[in-house]
Design an enzyme around this catalytic site. Structure first.
Site, PDB file in Angstrom:
ATOM      1  N   ASP A  57      45.484  20.509  21.163  1.00 34.81           N
ATOM      2  CA  ASP A  57      46.153  19.261  20.825  1.00 34.81           C
ATOM      3  C   ASP A  57      46.599  18.471  22.045  1.00 34.81           C
ATOM      4  O   ASP A  57      46.250  17.297  22.193  1.00 34.81           O
ATOM      5  CB  ASP A  57      47.365  19.561  19.931  1.00 34.81           C
ATOM      6  N   THR A  70      47.928  15.409  16.913  1.00 38.25           N
ATOM      7  CA  THR A  70      46.470  15.239  16.908  1.00 38.25           C
ATOM      8  C   THR A  70      45.813  16.335  16.082  1.00 38.25           C
ATOM      9  O   THR A  70      44.869  16.074  15.324  1.00 38.25           O
ATOM     10  CB  THR A  70      45.923  15.237  18.345  1.00 38.25           C
ATOM     11  N   ASP A  71      46.300  17.550  16.213  1.00 36.29           N
ATOM     12  CA  ASP A  71      45.817  18.645  15.361  1.00 36.29           C
ATOM     13  C   ASP A  71      46.022  18.310  13.889  1.00 36.29           C
ATOM     14  O   ASP A  71      45.117  18.469  13.060  1.00 36.29           O
ATOM     15  CB  ASP A  71      46.581  19.937  15.674  1.00 36.29           C
ATOM     16  N   MET A  72      47.218  17.881  13.560  1.00 39.16           N
ATOM     17  CA  MET A  72      47.559  17.631  12.157  1.00 39.16           C
ATOM     18  C   MET A  72      46.760  16.462  11.583  1.00 39.16           C
ATOM     19  O   MET A  72      46.272  16.519  10.449  1.00 39.16           O
ATOM     20  CB  MET A  72      49.055  17.393  12.027  1.00 39.16           C
TER      21      MET A  72
END
Length: 440
Positions: free
Chosen positions: A183, A211-213
């Site tokens: 991320d 960003t991951d989510m």
């Protein structure tokens, strides 16, 4: 080319699906093991009957599959045996007292089943599972699963119906494709860190892996669209989602400003580049965020602050004026807000048309009367620890269910259940697989 036996088997499954209820997205004309254990998954769940093979770890992939699981999909999480499974199980402290799993892991893995399979030696089991699943989600570095004959080109031969979602750092092509994706690194490369932080400060990340989510959210939507398309065509497909592209999509107006006006972005702290005042202000006991998005709202704010003349000042009359004279206006407002507590200001602004809210600590968030009233926090019984608390799904349907039902599984908790109930393995076969270190 699909082998004849696989093709015939697939055609039969498609025929069975088409004779089933037209409202069922999944391939199964029979109840899953979760459904037979009612009341976990019911027909009220929009993804009831959909089965997902989850070969993801860390955050983006598990977040995606958890969202789908909340909607009723049966998610079978494949974990690495003999090494502790998903890496986030060890991302602590803090840890749960009995299972010793990290509390971090609990945040993105509810409503799933965990089975422990050695991918190098257990690919035939993966093939069997893929034939009985609708979707496969993985977040390995491009090319890694091809080493185990578990890439899309191999899986589509044995399961042509499969929707195969690859979640990577930088996509499957391009000079960065083989780089591992994390991320904060992707957020750095895509520019999010460059625009986040105080104006005179260093680049900063958001407090959670945004960003991951967001990549998980993009992936879950893409999977739902692919399931809908497969209802029309009967054919699966590959989906590619990556952190870098997601991060760039989050730039919205900042990216558009550069592409169309050549404007390089800068950090603004909690302030807004195009709206003033729209930021946090220090109060007597904390911080309060104010957003005056229109000239009318600014006039109202000034009236409540008893500085109505400021709204008529030529330097502040329109938003364009306020942006041009930002420094002077913000300094004036800072001197006012610091004189009272956040609670006092919120009482003063209670019926205002402009938005306002305190910058809460995490304790204050979970003690907030509104959060308690909407029942967002759920307590789930845990197989080893007494219970675990989670933040439930933020989406509510009027006619469907979307819920947190079961606690995140312990590593390999459902290996025997899935192999016997879904694949029909005998006790002897399972014992042999354990002896050969194929499963744990």
């Amino acid at each position: 080319m699909i082998p004849n036996t696989a093709h015939l088997s697939y055609c039969l499954r498609v025929l069975l699906r088409r004779t089933a209820s037209p409202n069922v997205i999944g391939r199964h004309g029979f109840a899953t093991s979760s459904e037979s254990d009612a009341p976990t998954i019911t027909a009220a769940h929009p993804l009831s009957g959909v089965r997902i093979l989850d070969m993801t770890r860390i955050i983006s992939g598990p977040y995606c599959t958890m969202i789908l699981a909340d909607m009723g999909a049966e998610v079978i999480k494949i974990e690495r045996p003999f090494y502790g499974g998903d890496e986030t199980r060890k991302w602590g402290p803090p840890f749960l007292a009995q299972s010793k799993d990290s509390i971090y892991f609990q945040a993105v893995n509810r409503n799933k089943k965990s089975i422990a399979i050695n991918l190098k030696r257990g690919k035939e089991i993966i093939y069997e599972l893929a034939q009985k699943c609708d979707v496969l989600v993985e977040n390995y570095v491009p090319g890694k699963l091809a080493e185990y004959d578990l890439d899309y080109e191999q899986l589509r031969k044995v399961a042509p119906h499969i929707i195969y979602c690859s979640m990577t750092g930088y996509g499957s092509v391009g000079p960065y494709a083989k780089r591992p994706g994390y991320d904060v690194i992707a957020s750095s490369v895509c520019g999010l860190l460059h625009i986040t932080g105080e104006r005179a400060g260093q680049p900063s990340k958001v407090g959670v892996p945004v960003t991951d989510m967001a990549t998980g959210l993009y992936a879950h939507g893409a999977i739902l669209a692919a399931l809908l398309q497969r209802q029309r065509t009967g054919v699966g497909q590959k989906i590619d989602v990556d952190l870098l592209s997601t991060g760039m999509s989050l730039l919205i107006n900042v990216g558009s400003n550069y592409l169309n006006a050549g404007i390089e972005a800068q950090r603004w702290g909690t302030a807004h580049s195009s709206i003033v005042p729209y930021q946090s202000f220090k109060t007597a006991d904390g911080y309060l965020t104010i957003g005056a998005g229109s000239d009318d709202q600014f006039r109202e704010l000034c009236q409540l602050l008893q500085i109505a003349d400021i709204a008529e000042n030529a330097k502040f009359k329109t938003n364009k004026d306020r942006v041009n004279n930002r420094v002077e206006l913000i300094a004036l407002l800072e001197d006012i807000f610091v004189k009272k507590t956040s609670k006092s200001w919120m009482q003063q602004f209670e019926n205002a048309s402009f938005p306002a809210g305190p910058v809460n600590s995490i304790r204050e968030v979970f003690e907030d009367e509104h959060i308690k009233a909407i029942g967002l926090v759920k307590t789930l019984p845990h197989p080893r620890d007494e219970s675990v608390k989670v933040v439930g799904p933020p989406v509510v349907y009027s006619e469907s269910k979307n819920d947190a039902r079961t606690a995140p599984p312990t590593m390999g908790q459902h290996t025997d259940e899935v192999l016997t109930q879904l694949l029909g393995y005998s006790t002897e076969q399972i014992a042999e697989l354990r002896d050969k270190k194929i499963i744990e």
